[in-house]
Enzyme design. Structure first.
Site, PDB file in Angstrom:
ATOM      1  CE  LYS A   8      58.157  -2.663  -9.932  1.00 35.57           C
ATOM      2  NZ  LYS A   8      57.381  -2.099 -11.071  1.00 35.57           N
TER       3      LYS A   8
HETATM    4  O1  G3P Z   1      54.368  -1.383 -12.445  1.00 33.56           O
HETATM    5  C1  G3P Z   1      53.469  -1.848 -11.635  1.00 33.56           C
HETATM    6  C2  G3P Z   1      52.116  -1.566 -11.733  1.00 33.56           C
HETATM    7  O2  G3P Z   1      52.084  -0.182 -11.608  1.00 33.56           O
HETATM    8  C3  G3P Z   1      51.366  -2.005 -13.015  1.00 33.56           C
HETATM    9  O3  G3P Z   1      50.159  -1.656 -13.362  1.00 33.56           O
HETATM   10  O4  G3P Z   1      48.531  -1.188 -15.138  1.00 33.56           O
HETATM   11  O5  G3P Z   1      49.816  -3.276 -15.365  1.00 33.56           O
HETATM   12  O6  G3P Z   1      48.162  -3.203 -13.331  1.00 33.56           O
HETATM   13  P1  G3P Z   1      49.124  -2.341 -14.203  1.00 33.56           P
END
Ligand code: G3P
Length: 214
Positions: A83
């Site tokens: 990533k």
């Molecule tokens: O892993 C990336 C993403 O899904 C993070 O989500 O909930 O931290 O905005 P969030």
């Protein structure tokens, strides 16, 4: 649409995997921190449980460092997807690593132009963060629509991995918009199964069946 779990908590992945409908896992440095475990141990355990792509994020900022770290991460297991953040250095690293056959998930995508750039640099997956856009009163789902249209226009093979999912309706809307994958917290995965009328209906069937047997 493929279902990925967005977590570094191995127990959640094990439980979700028992249903046989889990296609992969994404992690990020914040999720690894939350797990309280060493990064490499977490990734090794996840790869033993799930037979699908497992995203592991670099924690470096220059292209040279990202390439070095990405190659190390890719050695952990054949299913590791590296990533990379959507930065200028991340784009350079994406081009180099994808050229070496390493699968890349481009993260922190907040615009269609960013998705297009990373796809051109060879990313196998682009991860638009829809919840974080909604959080600031933008429309995350419009971004999925835009990327889908652009990728279809040019037959771009990079998969749209909808991330930053907050609730089941995000999954439904992503499916309608043609996202290839949705990565979700375990709580949202569980919510996908639920409807109160299912519970009420099942109770009535079981109660009536008890009466029918008497
Ligand atoms: O892993 C990336 C993403 O899904 C993070 O989500 O909930 O931290 O905005 P969030």
């Amino acid at each position: 649409m493929k279902f990925f779990l967005d977590t570094a908590i191995v127990d959640e992945i094990r439980k979700a995997n028992e249903f046989g409908i889990l296609d992969g896992v994404t992690t990020n440095p914040s999720l690894v921190y939350k797990s309280g475990r060493p990064f490499k141990d977490v990734l090794t355990d996840i790869c033993k449980i799930v037979d699908g792509p497992v995203s592991a994020e670099v924690t470096t900022l220059t292209a040279a460092e990202m390439v070095k770290q990405g190659l190390e991460l890719a050695k952990i297991h054949k299913n590791i997807v590296v990533k990379l953040p959507m930065t200028e250095e991340g784009v350079k690293a994406c081009k180099q690593l994808s050229g070496k056959g390493v699968k890349i998930n481009a993260t922190l995508i907040f615009s269609a132009s960013q998705a297009l750039v990373m796809a051109k640099a060879g990313a196998s997956y682009v991860s638009p963060f829809i919840g974080r856009l909604d959080d600031i009163s933008e429309d995350g789902m419009c971004l999925i629509d835009d990327i889908r249209e652009i990728f279809d226009n040019y037959d771009i093979k990079s998969e749209i991995l909808a991330a930053s999912i907050r609730h089941p309706m995000h999954i439904v809307e992503c499916a309608k918009a043609g996202a290839d994958i949705a990565t979700m917290p375990y709580t949202v995965f569980q919510q996908l199964f639920k409807h109160p009328l299912t519970d009420v209906g099942l109770k009535k069937f079981m109660d009536d069946w008890d009466k029918a047997k008497k």
